[in-house]
Design a protein around this motif. Structure first.
Motif, PDB file in Angstrom:
ATOM      1  N   ARG A  20       0.825  -1.212   0.000  1.00  0.00           N
ATOM      2  CA  ARG A  20       0.000   0.000   0.000  1.00  0.00           C
ATOM      3  C   ARG A  20       0.858   1.260   0.000  1.00  0.00           C
ATOM      4  O   ARG A  20       2.037   1.247   0.374  1.00  0.00           O
ATOM      5  N   LEU A  21       0.229   2.329  -0.358  1.00  0.00           N
ATOM      6  CA  LEU A  21       0.864   3.650  -0.359  1.00  0.00           C
ATOM      7  C   LEU A  21       0.838   4.213   1.059  1.00  0.00           C
ATOM      8  O   LEU A  21      -0.170   4.078   1.757  1.00  0.00           O
ATOM      9  N   VAL A  22       1.939   4.865   1.491  1.00  0.00           N
ATOM     10  CA  VAL A  22       1.998   5.423   2.848  1.00  0.00           C
ATOM     11  C   VAL A  22       2.327   6.917   2.892  1.00  0.00           C
ATOM     12  O   VAL A  22       2.198   7.545   3.937  1.00  0.00           O
ATOM     13  N   GLU A  23       2.763   7.483   1.773  1.00  0.00           N
ATOM     14  CA  GLU A  23       3.106   8.914   1.760  1.00  0.00           C
ATOM     15  C   GLU A  23       3.030   9.438   0.337  1.00  0.00           C
ATOM     16  O   GLU A  23       3.423   8.761  -0.613  1.00  0.00           O
ATOM     17  N   ILE A  24       2.505  10.649   0.198  1.00  0.00           N
ATOM     18  CA  ILE A  24       2.465  11.347  -1.097  1.00  0.00           C
ATOM     19  C   ILE A  24       3.065  12.730  -0.906  1.00  0.00           C
ATOM     20  O   ILE A  24       2.725  13.443   0.045  1.00  0.00           O
ATOM     21  N   GLY A  25       3.968  13.121  -1.812  1.00  0.00           N
ATOM     22  CA  GLY A  25       4.526  14.468  -1.806  1.00  0.00           C
ATOM     23  C   GLY A  25       4.465  15.055  -3.199  1.00  0.00           C
ATOM     24  O   GLY A  25       4.814  14.376  -4.174  1.00  0.00           O
ATOM     25  N   CYS A  26       3.999  16.286  -3.316  1.00  0.00           N
ATOM     26  CA  CYS A  26       3.870  16.951  -4.622  1.00  0.00           C
ATOM     27  C   CYS A  26       4.408  18.375  -4.527  1.00  0.00           C
ATOM     28  O   CYS A  26       4.202  19.067  -3.526  1.00  0.00           O
ATOM     29  N   VAL A  27       5.055  18.817  -5.607  1.00  0.00           N
ATOM     30  CA  VAL A  27       5.559  20.186  -5.714  1.00  0.00           C
ATOM     31  C   VAL A  27       5.005  20.789  -7.003  1.00  0.00           C
ATOM     32  O   VAL A  27       5.115  20.188  -8.076  1.00  0.00           O
ATOM     33  N   GLU A  28       4.420  21.959  -6.895  1.00  0.00           N
ATOM     34  CA  GLU A  28       3.840  22.619  -8.061  1.00  0.00           C
ATOM     35  C   GLU A  28       4.888  23.428  -8.819  1.00  0.00           C
ATOM     36  O   GLU A  28       5.670  24.176  -8.221  1.00  0.00           O
ATOM     37  N   LEU A  29       4.894  23.279 -10.151  1.00  0.00           N
ATOM     38  CA  LEU A  29       5.727  24.094 -11.038  1.00  0.00           C
ATOM     39  C   LEU A  29       4.818  24.868 -11.991  1.00  0.00           C
ATOM     40  O   LEU A  29       3.828  24.339 -12.478  1.00  0.00           O
ATOM     41  N   ASP A  94       5.124   4.670  -9.254  1.00  0.00           N
ATOM     42  CA  ASP A  94       4.223   5.531  -8.490  1.00  0.00           C
ATOM     43  C   ASP A  94       2.811   5.522  -9.072  1.00  0.00           C
ATOM     44  O   ASP A  94       1.829   5.502  -8.320  1.00  0.00           O
ATOM     45  N   MET A  95       2.709   5.546 -10.389  1.00  0.00           N
ATOM     46  CA  MET A  95       1.390   5.532 -11.021  1.00  0.00           C
ATOM     47  C   MET A  95       0.659   4.228 -10.718  1.00  0.00           C
ATOM     48  O   MET A  95      -0.564   4.223 -10.525  1.00  0.00           O
ATOM     49  N   ARG A  96       1.376   3.111 -10.664  1.00  0.00           N
ATOM     50  CA  ARG A  96       0.750   1.832 -10.364  1.00  0.00           C
ATOM     51  C   ARG A  96       0.143   1.841  -8.957  1.00  0.00           C
ATOM     52  O   ARG A  96      -0.982   1.381  -8.750  1.00  0.00           O
ATOM     53  N   PHE A  97       0.872   2.399  -7.992  1.00  0.00           N
ATOM     54  CA  PHE A  97       0.358   2.459  -6.624  1.00  0.00           C
ATOM     55  C   PHE A  97      -0.796   3.450  -6.502  1.00  0.00           C
ATOM     56  O   PHE A  97      -1.804   3.162  -5.839  1.00  0.00           O
ATOM     57  N   LEU A  98      -0.654   4.613  -7.119  1.00  0.00           N
ATOM     58  CA  LEU A  98      -1.737   5.598  -7.061  1.00  0.00           C
ATOM     59  C   LEU A  98      -3.014   5.039  -7.671  1.00  0.00           C
ATOM     60  O   LEU A  98      -4.114   5.185  -7.113  1.00  0.00           O
ATOM     61  N   ASN A  99      -2.885   4.378  -8.809  1.00  0.00           N
ATOM     62  CA  ASN A  99      -4.064   3.837  -9.478  1.00  0.00           C
ATOM     63  C   ASN A  99      -4.672   2.673  -8.710  1.00  0.00           C
ATOM     64  O   ASN A  99      -5.895   2.480  -8.719  1.00  0.00           O
ATOM     65  N   ALA A 100      -3.840   1.898  -8.038  1.00  0.00           N
ATOM     66  CA  ALA A 100      -4.375   0.819  -7.212  1.00  0.00           C
ATOM     67  C   ALA A 100      -5.202   1.386  -6.061  1.00  0.00           C
ATOM     68  O   ALA A 100      -6.280   0.864  -5.726  1.00  0.00           O
ATOM     69  N   GLU A 101      -4.703   2.483  -5.451  1.00  0.00           N
ATOM     70  CA  GLU A 101      -5.439   3.109  -4.362  1.00  0.00           C
ATOM     71  C   GLU A 101      -6.735   3.737  -4.873  1.00  0.00           C
ATOM     72  O   GLU A 101      -7.788   3.644  -4.222  1.00  0.00           O
ATOM     73  N   LEU A 102      -6.678   4.391  -6.023  1.00  0.00           N
ATOM     74  CA  LEU A 102      -7.882   5.011  -6.594  1.00  0.00           C
ATOM     75  C   LEU A 102      -8.912   3.953  -6.965  1.00  0.00           C
ATOM     76  O   LEU A 102     -10.111   4.115  -6.705  1.00  0.00           O
ATOM     77  N   ALA A 103      -8.453   2.870  -7.584  1.00  0.00           N
ATOM     78  CA  ALA A 103      -9.377   1.805  -7.969  1.00  0.00           C
ATOM     79  C   ALA A 103     -10.021   1.165  -6.748  1.00  0.00           C
ATOM     80  O   ALA A 103     -11.205   0.790  -6.765  1.00  0.00           O
ATOM     81  N   ARG A 104      -9.275   1.065  -5.650  1.00  0.00           N
ATOM     82  CA  ARG A 104      -9.789   0.438  -4.433  1.00  0.00           C
ATOM     83  C   ARG A 104     -10.979   1.198  -3.870  1.00  0.00           C
ATOM     84  O   ARG A 104     -11.875   0.601  -3.246  1.00  0.00           O
ATOM     85  N   ILE A 105     -11.017   2.519  -4.062  1.00  0.00           N
ATOM     86  CA  ILE A 105     -12.134   3.316  -3.532  1.00  0.00           C
ATOM     87  C   ILE A 105     -13.101   3.726  -4.642  1.00  0.00           C
ATOM     88  O   ILE A 105     -13.944   4.605  -4.451  1.00  0.00           O
TER      89      ILE A 105
END
Length: 228
Positions: A20-29, A94-105
């Motif tokens: 599972r995913l445990v942390e997300i970090g994003c920086v805007e450009l 990262d996309m595989r984990f994000l999509n797995a989490e999105l699909a789960r909900i």
């Protein structure tokens, strides 16, 4: 042009194996330059933390136990990234984990076409060289001495600097200064020191030579009728 530099931390390598995913970090450009806007969340994975993963990022199951579930932060995450291009180091992971989490909900997944993979960029530019984040920081002389463990936000901040170098430098658009949150340029003021004009006195010999030259001119324009 808005881009989001993104990184995640997880409990392992494969979401299909229950990780599972445990942390997300994003920086805007905006136009490749950081605006200072970030998104950062820890996520309760609802499972144990394997020792191998803990050694990578230092996030224990105890630390994550009171953090929100992915379902609790999904909307704020999607609102932050909006429809922007995602800049990710080893994007497939990262996309595989994000999509797995999105699909789960029951949320729509993110298309891979939205992602720019900086690993692929680095390997294309520097064939045969190491393409991990630490190696690229060393190559571009980016200070990463505070990176003792992986961390999604810290790694996103470092990757933002690496990405700007990979596309040609900190100011690829030849823009001066930085950008504010709305994308307007904040130009760095240039301080100029005024200097008094230097005197250039005409020598007597130069004045005589000039007068002799003028005398040789036939019907000069300044002697005609109506001339100032």
């Amino acid at each position: 042009m808005r881009e989001i530099v993104l990184d995640t931390e997880t409990t392992g390598f494969d979401p299909l194996s229950g990780h599972r995913l445990v942390e997300i970090g994003c920086v805007e450009l905006l136009n490749h330059l950081p605006t200072g806007e970030v998104f950062h969340r820890y996520v309760n994975p609802e499972r144990d933390m394997p020792e191998e993963a803990f050694k990578v990022h230092g996030l224990s199951a105890t630390f994550l136990a009171d953090k929100p579930l992915f379902s609790d932060i999904a909307q704020s995450f999607l609102d932050f990234i909006a429809d922007s291009t995602l800049v990710i180091h080893n994007a497939e992971f990262d996309m595989r984990f994000l999509n797995a989490e999105l699909a789960r909900i029951g949320r729509p997944t993110l298309p891979m076409a939205r992602a720019i993979d900086t690993v692929a960029m680095a390997r294309k530019r520097f064939p045969g060289a190491q393409a991990n984040l630490d190696a690229l920081c060393r190559r571009f002389d980016i200070d990463n001495t505070h990176r003792t463990q992986h961390g999604a936000l810290l790694d996103s901040e470092l990757l933002a600097e690496v990405y700007l170098q990979l596309i040609g430098g900190r100011q690829p658009g030849l823009e001066l200064g930085t950008l504010d949150r709305q994308g307007a340029s904040r130009a760095t003021p240039v301080v100029r020191i005024a200097r008094p004009a230097r005197p250039h006195a005409v020598l007597e010999a130069e004045a005589e030579a000039h007068s002799a030259f003028i005398a040789k001119l036939k019907n000069p324009i300044w002697t005609r009728d109506g001339a100032d």
